[in-house]
Design a protein around this motif. Structure first.
Motif, PDB file in Angstrom:
ATOM      1  N   LYS A   1       0.826  -1.213   0.000  1.00 35.78           N
ATOM      2  CA  LYS A   1       0.000   0.000   0.000  1.00 35.78           C
ATOM      3  C   LYS A   1       0.857   1.258   0.000  1.00 35.78           C
ATOM      4  O   LYS A   1       0.553   2.229  -0.699  1.00 35.78           O
ATOM      5  CB  LYS A   1      -0.929  -0.008   1.211  1.00 35.78           C
ATOM      6  CG  LYS A   1      -2.123  -0.945   1.088  1.00 35.78           C
ATOM      7  CD  LYS A   1      -3.050  -0.779   2.273  1.00 35.78           C
ATOM      8  CE  LYS A   1      -4.286  -1.655   2.126  1.00 35.78           C
ATOM      9  NZ  LYS A   1      -5.216  -1.469   3.274  1.00 35.78           N
ATOM     10  N   LYS A   2       1.926   1.246   0.767  1.00 36.23           N
ATOM     11  CA  LYS A   2       2.794   2.419   0.844  1.00 36.23           C
ATOM     12  C   LYS A   2       3.479   2.706  -0.490  1.00 36.23           C
ATOM     13  O   LYS A   2       3.792   3.853  -0.803  1.00 36.23           O
ATOM     14  CB  LYS A   2       3.841   2.222   1.934  1.00 36.23           C
ATOM     15  CG  LYS A   2       3.293   2.295   3.355  1.00 36.23           C
ATOM     16  CD  LYS A   2       4.384   2.048   4.381  1.00 36.23           C
ATOM     17  CE  LYS A   2       3.830   2.108   5.792  1.00 36.23           C
ATOM     18  NZ  LYS A   2       4.867   1.816   6.812  1.00 36.23           N
ATOM     19  N   GLN A   3       3.722   1.660  -1.266  1.00 37.93           N
ATOM     20  CA  GLN A   3       4.457   1.807  -2.516  1.00 37.93           C
ATOM     21  C   GLN A   3       3.539   1.942  -3.727  1.00 37.93           C
ATOM     22  O   GLN A   3       3.999   1.945  -4.865  1.00 37.93           O
ATOM     23  CB  GLN A   3       5.407   0.616  -2.685  1.00 37.93           C
ATOM     24  CG  GLN A   3       6.498   0.564  -1.617  1.00 37.93           C
ATOM     25  CD  GLN A   3       7.094  -0.809  -1.442  1.00 37.93           C
ATOM     26  OE1 GLN A   3       7.304  -1.529  -2.412  1.00 37.93           O
ATOM     27  NE2 GLN A   3       7.386  -1.190  -0.213  1.00 37.93           N
ATOM     28  N   SER A   4       2.238   2.038  -3.489  1.00 34.85           N
ATOM     29  CA  SER A   4       1.266   2.152  -4.576  1.00 34.85           C
ATOM     30  C   SER A   4       0.522   3.469  -4.480  1.00 34.85           C
ATOM     31  O   SER A   4       0.393   4.055  -3.401  1.00 34.85           O
ATOM     32  CB  SER A   4       0.275   0.980  -4.512  1.00 34.85           C
ATOM     33  OG  SER A   4      -0.777   1.154  -5.436  1.00 34.85           O
ATOM     34  N   THR A   5       0.032   3.937  -5.606  1.00 34.48           N
ATOM     35  CA  THR A   5      -0.787   5.148  -5.605  1.00 34.48           C
ATOM     36  C   THR A   5      -2.213   4.852  -5.169  1.00 34.48           C
ATOM     37  O   THR A   5      -2.994   5.767  -4.903  1.00 34.48           O
ATOM     38  CB  THR A   5      -0.821   5.768  -7.010  1.00 34.48           C
ATOM     39  OG1 THR A   5      -1.301   4.796  -7.954  1.00 34.48           O
ATOM     40  CG2 THR A   5       0.569   6.227  -7.423  1.00 34.48           C
ATOM     41  N   GLU A   6      -2.563   3.576  -5.102  1.00 32.92           N
ATOM     42  CA  GLU A   6      -3.913   3.173  -4.704  1.00 32.92           C
ATOM     43  C   GLU A   6      -3.858   2.510  -3.336  1.00 32.92           C
ATOM     44  O   GLU A   6      -3.055   1.609  -3.102  1.00 32.92           O
ATOM     45  CB  GLU A   6      -4.500   2.184  -5.723  1.00 32.92           C
ATOM     46  CG  GLU A   6      -4.652   2.741  -7.117  1.00 32.92           C
ATOM     47  CD  GLU A   6      -5.757   3.776  -7.220  1.00 32.92           C
ATOM     48  OE1 GLU A   6      -6.654   3.765  -6.357  1.00 32.92           O
ATOM     49  OE2 GLU A   6      -5.705   4.597  -8.150  1.00 32.92           O
ATOM     50  N   ASP A   7      -4.712   2.947  -2.422  1.00 28.82           N
ATOM     51  CA  ASP A   7      -4.760   2.366  -1.084  1.00 28.82           C
ATOM     52  C   ASP A   7      -5.736   1.187  -1.071  1.00 28.82           C
ATOM     53  O   ASP A   7      -6.723   1.169  -0.334  1.00 28.82           O
ATOM     54  CB  ASP A   7      -5.184   3.419  -0.066  1.00 28.82           C
ATOM     55  CG  ASP A   7      -5.118   2.891   1.369  1.00 28.82           C
ATOM     56  OD1 ASP A   7      -4.290   2.002   1.632  1.00 28.82           O
ATOM     57  OD2 ASP A   7      -5.914   3.361   2.206  1.00 28.82           O
TER      58      ASP A   7
END
Length: 217
Positions: free
Chosen positions: A28-34
């Motif tokens: 989650k931290k490394q993605s633009t989508e949570d």
């Protein structure tokens, strides 16, 4: 020049859910989508194995995977008929800090996952976390039924307009429900470019504790 190495899962915690949280929180931290997606497979009387990719909602108080659905859907009927399901998370290009600084593909599977429907007293908690789009779908969209797209959009827009005008939160429909999955095994796979995957599997013992081990791919 081609290369070949063997991936290595290290520092894995004693509990599989702790490991799962480390991986999904890093993703989650490394993605633009949570958001995290999972694939759910059930047994269907008509078609055999059916699978679908759905949004992962979170964990229950006793650390089981939560799945939200409607009681009129085929997947609900499948789970009612056979509570044993397969669940897979596929998380590419994730750096898990305790596992090194190189991105890797992670796959997490729940093996022998048995579904248990949540009691009515717990459903409002999950309904209140739903996006507005999901709440509207649960009220007006006939899952799996042939529809006229234009009519469906008009129905949606009218419903949305009326809801926004009323300024009243949407109430949970009677068809809304959720399951939690209790697994016999958790299977974690890690692999990078030019690597042979490593797997760590957690197996539940008779006393309820977890035994972890590396297994070959």
């Amino acid at each position: 020049m081609s290369k070949s190495t063997v991936a290595h899962i290290t520092n894995n915690p004693d509990e599989p859910v702790t490991f799962f949280k480390q991986i999904t929180e890093a993703a989650k931290k490394q993605s633009t989508e949570d958001v995290i997606f999972m694939n759910l497979a059930t047994i269907d009387e008509e078609f055999g194995v059916l699978n679908r990719t759905v949004v992962y909602r979170g964990l229950s108080d006793d650390n089981c995977i939560i799945y939200v659905t409607q009681r009129f859907t085929r997947n609900f009927k499948n789970i009612q008929a056979n509570a044993k399901c397969g669940i897979t998370f596929f998380l590419p290009n994730v750096v898990v800090p305790l596992q090194g600084q190189d991105p890797a593909i992670w796959q997490v599977r729940l093996i022998g996952a048995t579904a248990e429907e949540l009691p009515e007293s717990q459903l409002d908690e999950w309904w209140n976390k739903e996006l507005l789009s999901a709440q509207i779908r649960d009220h007006i969209f006939p899952c799996g039924q042939p529809v006229n797209y234009v009519e469906l959009v008009e129905k949606h827009d009218r419903f949305l307009h009326d809801h926004l005008e009323s300024k009243v939160p949407l109430q949970r429909p009677a068809t809304y429900t959720a399951f939690k999955f209790r697994a016999q095994r958790w299977d974690f796979l890690k692999v990078g470019s030019g690597q042979i995957a490593d797997r760590v599997q957690y197996r539940r013992l008779e006393n309820g504790d977890w035994q972890s081990m590396h297994v070959s791919t």
